[in-house]
Write an enzyme that holds these catalytic residues in place. Structure first.
Site, PDB file in Angstrom:
ATOM      1  N   HIS A   1      -1.496  31.041  25.694  1.00 31.39           N
ATOM      2  CA  HIS A   1      -1.678  30.140  26.792  1.00 31.39           C
ATOM      3  C   HIS A   1      -0.748  30.243  27.944  1.00 31.39           C
ATOM      4  CE1 HIS A   1       0.955  27.487  24.346  1.00 31.39           C
ATOM      5  NE2 HIS A   1       1.557  27.278  25.423  1.00 31.39           N
TER       6      HIS A   1
HETATM    7  C1  T46 Z   1       5.138  27.314  24.425  1.00 33.41           C
HETATM    8  C2  T46 Z   1       5.320  27.790  23.339  1.00 33.41           C
HETATM    9  C3  T46 Z   1       6.789  28.507  22.991  1.00 33.41           C
HETATM   10  C4  T46 Z   1       2.866  18.143  21.244  1.00 33.41           C
HETATM   11  O1  T46 Z   1       2.295  17.096  20.840  1.00 33.41           O
HETATM   12  N1  T46 Z   1       4.237  17.765  21.961  1.00 33.41           N
HETATM   13  C5  T46 Z   1       4.790  19.017  22.340  1.00 33.41           C
HETATM   14  O2  T46 Z   1       5.703  18.827  22.912  1.00 33.41           O
HETATM   15  C6  T46 Z   1       4.099  20.335  21.997  1.00 33.41           C
HETATM   16  C7  T46 Z   1       4.917  21.554  22.670  1.00 33.41           C
HETATM   17  C8  T46 Z   1       3.178  20.534  21.369  1.00 33.41           C
HETATM   18  N2  T46 Z   1       2.333  19.108  20.848  1.00 33.41           N
HETATM   19  C9  T46 Z   1       1.406  19.335  19.754  1.00 33.41           C
HETATM   20  C10 T46 Z   1       0.258  19.964  20.702  1.00 33.41           C
HETATM   21  C11 T46 Z   1      -0.658  20.556  19.657  1.00 33.41           C
HETATM   22  O3  T46 Z   1      -1.566  19.861  19.000  1.00 33.41           O
HETATM   23  O4  T46 Z   1       1.637  20.354  18.952  1.00 33.41           O
HETATM   24  C12 T46 Z   1       0.298  21.142  18.764  1.00 33.41           C
HETATM   25  C13 T46 Z   1       0.776  22.642  18.672  1.00 33.41           C
HETATM   26  O5  T46 Z   1       1.028  23.103  20.015  1.00 33.41           O
HETATM   27  P1  T46 Z   1       0.740  24.395  20.750  1.00 33.41           P
HETATM   28  O6  T46 Z   1      -0.459  24.926  20.115  1.00 33.41           O
HETATM   29  O7  T46 Z   1       0.853  24.297  22.162  1.00 33.41           O
HETATM   30  O8  T46 Z   1       1.842  25.303  20.192  1.00 33.41           O
HETATM   31  P2  T46 Z   1       2.636  26.634  20.420  1.00 33.41           P
HETATM   32  O9  T46 Z   1       3.533  27.240  19.582  1.00 33.41           O
HETATM   33  O10 T46 Z   1       1.401  27.734  20.543  1.00 33.41           O
HETATM   34  O11 T46 Z   1       3.112  26.695  22.018  1.00 33.41           O
HETATM   35  C14 T46 Z   1       4.219  25.949  22.324  1.00 33.41           C
HETATM   36  C15 T46 Z   1       4.122  25.389  23.387  1.00 33.41           C
HETATM   37  O12 T46 Z   1       2.898  24.328  23.620  1.00 33.41           O
HETATM   38  C16 T46 Z   1       4.188  26.134  24.610  1.00 33.41           C
HETATM   39  O13 T46 Z   1       4.305  25.499  25.864  1.00 33.41           O
HETATM   40  O14 T46 Z   1       5.369  27.849  25.697  1.00 33.41           O
HETATM   41  O15 T46 Z   1       5.343  26.884  21.929  1.00 33.41           O
END
Ligand code: T46
Length: 132
Positions: A49
């Site tokens: 993303h």
């Molecule tokens: C990025 C990479 C390096 C939250 O509730 N709070 C938070 O601060 C974050 C980061 C995520 N979440 C929840 C949202 C989703 O339900 O945790 C779950 C997993 O998040 P996401 O799919 O966005 O995780 P990654 O590892 O794909 O990405 C994350 C960050 O979202 C992103 O900004 O740069 O780590």
């Protein structure tokens, strides 16, 4: 200009071990609003993303992983493997994370609070936004 912008973080080592320090405004160009960690990572790639506004600094506290950054024009990759080297990720940059070692722990310092509306999770939508 390369998409990969690394920040060298100062480490202070002595007979007791090592300490790495990060200061907003000094080592990173934004005030830190949020800190989160990724751990217990398996074979599944993460990220896939971009963000409309969010800027971040990511580094591996332990182990290693590979970040891929893509600004719609170029795609570059870097391996993070030390807490003394952070990767700056600006807004409107597509990111992917791959190749996590079993012991990988990623720490991320973020310029904004969590906001799902800031995410662009569709690559075609990301490209369209860049052209708009
Ligand atoms: C990025 C990479 C390096 C939250 O509730 N709070 C938070 O601060 C974050 C980061 C995520 N979440 C929840 C949202 C989703 O339900 O945790 C779950 C997993 O998040 P996401 O799919 O966005 O995780 P990654 O590892 O794909 O990405 C994350 C960050 O979202 C992103 O900004 O740069 O780590």
């Amino acid at each position: 200009m390369s998409l990969i912008r690394m920040v060298e973080l100062p480490a202070f080592g002595d007979g007791r071990g090592d300490l790495v320090s990060i200061e907003a405004g000094l080592h990173i160009p934004f005030a830190i609003q949020r800190v989160y960690c990724l751990y217990s990572l398996g074979d599944h790639p993460r990220g896939m993303h971009a963000h409309r506004q969010l800027q971040q600094l990511a580094f591996c506290v332990h182990g290693s992983c590979r970040f891929v950054l893509d600004d719609g024009a170029a795609r570059e990759s870097v391996v993070l493997s030390t807490p003394t080297q952070g990767l700056l990720i600006g807004n409107l940059v597509w990111r992917e994370m791959h190749d996590f070692t079993d012991d990988c722990v990623i720490m991320v310092l973020a310029s904004e609070h969590y906001n799902e509306a800031d995410y662009i999770r569709d690559y075609d939508e990301f490209l369209a936004l860049l052209k708009a």
